[in-house]
Design an enzyme around this catalytic site. Sequence first.
Site, PDB file in Angstrom:
ATOM      1  N   HIS A  56      -2.001  -1.305  -6.216  1.00 29.09           N
ATOM      2  CA  HIS A  56      -3.120  -1.796  -5.555  1.00 29.09           C
ATOM      3  C   HIS A  56      -3.336  -3.216  -5.630  1.00 29.09           C
ATOM      4  CE1 HIS A  56      -4.672   2.469  -4.961  1.00 29.09           C
ATOM      5  NE2 HIS A  56      -3.454   2.381  -4.379  1.00 29.09           N
TER       6      HIS A  56
ATOM      7  N   GLN B 133      -1.371   6.157  -2.417  1.00 22.66           N
ATOM      8  CA  GLN B 133      -0.214   6.464  -1.442  1.00 22.66           C
ATOM      9  C   GLN B 133      -0.834   6.700  -0.020  1.00 22.66           C
ATOM     10  OE1 GLN B 133       0.015   8.305  -4.680  1.00 22.66           O
ATOM     11  NE2 GLN B 133       0.849   6.523  -5.308  1.00 22.66           N
TER      12      GLN B 133
ATOM     13  N   ASP C  20      -3.026  -9.949  11.462  1.00 26.59           N
ATOM     14  CA  ASP C  20      -2.605 -11.486  11.416  1.00 26.59           C
ATOM     15  C   ASP C  20      -1.241 -11.538  11.691  1.00 26.59           C
ATOM     16  OD1 ASP C  20      -3.285 -10.637   8.864  1.00 26.59           O
ATOM     17  OD2 ASP C  20      -2.379 -12.521   8.153  1.00 26.59           O
TER      18      ASP C  20
ATOM     19  N   ARG D  62      10.636  -3.290  -4.235  1.00 27.49           N
ATOM     20  CA  ARG D  62      11.628  -3.244  -3.218  1.00 27.49           C
ATOM     21  C   ARG D  62      11.253  -3.728  -1.736  1.00 27.49           C
ATOM     22  NH1 ARG D  62      12.132   3.118  -3.698  1.00 27.49           N
ATOM     23  NH2 ARG D  62      10.172   3.080  -4.160  1.00 27.49           N
TER      24      ARG D  62
END
Length: 427
Positions: free
Chosen positions: A41, A224, A333, A303
Amino acid sequence: MRNTAIIGAQWGDEGKAKIVDILSRDADVIVRYQGGANAGHTVVKDGVKFIFHLVPTGALYPDKTCVIGNGVVLDPEQLLEEISCLEEKGIFLKDRLKISGNAHIVFPFHKLLDSAMETDSAAQKIGTTLRGIGPAYTDKMRRIGVRIYDLYHPDVLKERLETNLKYKNAIIREIFHKKEILLEEILSYCMKIASRIESMVCDTGNFLHQRIREGDSILFEGAQGTLLDIDFGTYPYLTSSNPTIGGLFSGTGVNPGQLDEIIGIAKAYQTRVGDGPFPTELIDETGDKLRQSGNEYGATTGRPRRCGWLDLAALRYAVKINGFTRIALTKIDVLDKFDTIYICTGYQISEEEGSISRYPEDSTRLAQCQPIYKELPGWEGTVRGATDYKEFPKNARRFIEKIENFIHCQISLISTGPDRTEIVRRY
Ligand code: IMP
């Protein structure tokens, strides 16, 4: 502010942390309730980037209490590292972090098994974060897991670990041909961590009930997302917990009557890390452009994320499963740079079977789906940094209203950039 849940509406990485950060200002307690250190987060505060894996994002506010509920699988080493990293930045947490004694422990051997499974050619590769999440939840469900409370009952701990390692070592030896785990090593690991976390361990369910009774506001920080849910996601390409609303209750002990708001967080397009079906994925220059513009790289693993257009059929499914009372839309945006924008409103299955507008819960069928798109014109100018909906170009407002009409849920917050201040509040 009342008691509010923040839940990912897609495959994770929806930008939940920023919304949690903004809403934390008005909350007294911030709670993580499922998943573990697989979460990443990210919050930007005064230009400084913070990435939380286990610690609730609300930690950035010095007067808030943070809770790790019983539904989380907790990697103690990772937690202690996160706490000391925050201390280096002047954020002190130990006196205001509470950890459920019933949370299960992620041991080093869980991480070892996670990566052994991911690299074994005979096993199904999921593309996990390698944080030991699946193996730890497997132990919990098999009733051979170790809970935090067990650290303080030496006889119980030894017996639990003996049983656990009997099975674990058979797998490690016979299937993965690796060195067995020694009971003594794990016991001494437990000794080390037990004293370091003891002051934070408590009955968090009881603590939350008390605080709710006293009129405090609780913010529940989901990790998640809905489409990674072990029951409602794209099985087997998902995580091993319930990121949907049910996971909040089983992961805290709070009951449904105590919750006032359920905010679904959705990105203005779609991303996914790891394997599994993704009907609107763009494996082309447009996908690359979304990845670059949105900086879509995993916060936990680094990743590159798979990118594609917003899937409204999937979002409507998430609204249904979770009962979202409103939506926060993030990263709009990023779409500034696109002349044409597509939203998926259903799927073509095959010539014979025709099309459907409903997200199919059968993930093998989902993998066969081709998206049906509605084409929308992009907007002139930018929404970046806007704080008032009136500043939005007409076509950006049209985009928002199209989504609302399709999913039958209001978009009340719109994030227009990474900073805390870049947010539009509509309702
Ligand atoms: P695990 O949770 O590490 O077992 O990973 C299972 C699947 O969930 C993989 O596809 C991961 O990439 C995905 N996943 C787990 N946590 C997150 C997250 O916080 N954001 C996005 N994807 C995640």
